[in-house]
Design a protein around this motif. Structure first.
Motif, mmCIF file in Angstrom:
data_model
loop_
_atom_site.group_PDB
_atom_site.id
_atom_site.type_symbol
_atom_site.label_atom_id
_atom_site.label_comp_id
_atom_site.label_asym_id
_atom_site.label_seq_id
_atom_site.Cartn_x
_atom_site.Cartn_y
_atom_site.Cartn_z
ATOM 1 N N TYR A 56 -20.102 -39.655 53.270
ATOM 2 C CA TYR A 56 -20.069 -41.255 53.546
ATOM 3 C C TYR A 56 -19.703 -41.381 55.210
ATOM 4 C CZ TYR A 56 -19.962 -41.649 48.678
ATOM 5 O OH TYR A 56 -20.402 -41.359 47.334
ATOM 6 N N GLY A 57 -20.396 -42.355 55.494
ATOM 7 C CA GLY A 57 -20.438 -42.845 56.976
ATOM 8 C C GLY A 57 -19.252 -43.746 57.463
ATOM 9 N N TYR A 58 -18.855 -44.634 56.490
ATOM 10 C CA TYR A 58 -18.172 -45.735 56.612
ATOM 11 C C TYR A 58 -16.734 -45.570 55.634
ATOM 12 C CZ TYR A 58 -22.144 -47.093 58.797
ATOM 13 O OH TYR A 58 -23.220 -47.206 59.564
ATOM 14 N N TRP A 59 -15.433 -45.738 56.134
ATOM 15 C CA TRP A 59 -14.256 -45.758 55.266
ATOM 16 C C TRP A 59 -13.458 -46.843 55.738
ATOM 17 C CZ3 TRP A 59 -13.057 -41.545 52.163
ATOM 18 C CH2 TRP A 59 -13.923 -40.623 51.990
ATOM 19 N N GLY A 60 -12.683 -47.260 54.511
ATOM 20 C CA GLY A 60 -11.734 -48.342 54.730
ATOM 21 C C GLY A 60 -10.212 -47.526 55.033
ATOM 22 N N GLN A 61 -9.197 -48.168 54.907
ATOM 23 C CA GLN A 61 -7.874 -48.013 55.405
ATOM 24 C C GLN A 61 -7.015 -47.242 54.604
ATOM 25 O OE1 GLN A 61 -8.499 -50.802 54.592
ATOM 26 N NE2 GLN A 61 -6.581 -51.784 53.864
ATOM 27 N N GLY A 62 -7.548 -47.391 53.233
ATOM 28 C CA GLY A 62 -6.535 -46.909 52.192
ATOM 29 C C GLY A 62 -5.598 -47.953 51.524
#
Length: 125
Positions: free
Chosen positions: A112-118
């Motif tokens: 996955y190339g894009y992540w949120g902050q959790g």
């Protein structure tokens, strides 16, 4: 793609939470969006994913039958409804997105190339 995860909290075992992953930027409907979680001292693990083009969903065996992932194209948001929560479900939950994931890689974080902050989920016993 920018991702904003929310909805975590403290809940007793057997309770429910709904996580949200709001997406902006690239075309929402082209994305595969997944939830991963990470407990202290453990590796990040796959929880669930949805291919927004077609609506196919995938789950980790540990959450199958308890968690449901859905997507709302109008709100460009993916939800993870978590029922019958257990203490072992605790951890930081991250949403991730990518438009180009093959099926064999859907459970692999580095795909996955894009992540949120959790968002933190804590389930008390």
């Amino acid at each position: 793609v920018q991702l904003q995860a929310s909805g975590g909290g403290l809940v007793q075992a057997g309770g429910s939470l709904r996580l949200s992953c709001a997406a902006s930027g690239q075309t929402f409907s082209r994305q595969t969006i997944a939830w991963f979680r990470q407990a202290p001292g453990k590796e990040r693990e796959f929880v669930a994913a949805i291919r927004l083009r077609g609506g196919h969903t995938y789950y980790a065996d540990s959450v199958k039958g308890r968690f449901t992932i859905t997507g709302d194209n109008a709100k460009t948001t993916v939800y993870l409804l978590m029922n019958n929560l257990r203490p072992e479900d605790s951890g930081v939950y991250y949403c991730a997105a990518d438009p180009s994931i093959i099926l064999s890689s859907i459970r692999v974080p580095r795909s996955y190339g894009y992540w949120g902050q959790g968002t933190q989920v804590t389930v008390s016993s």
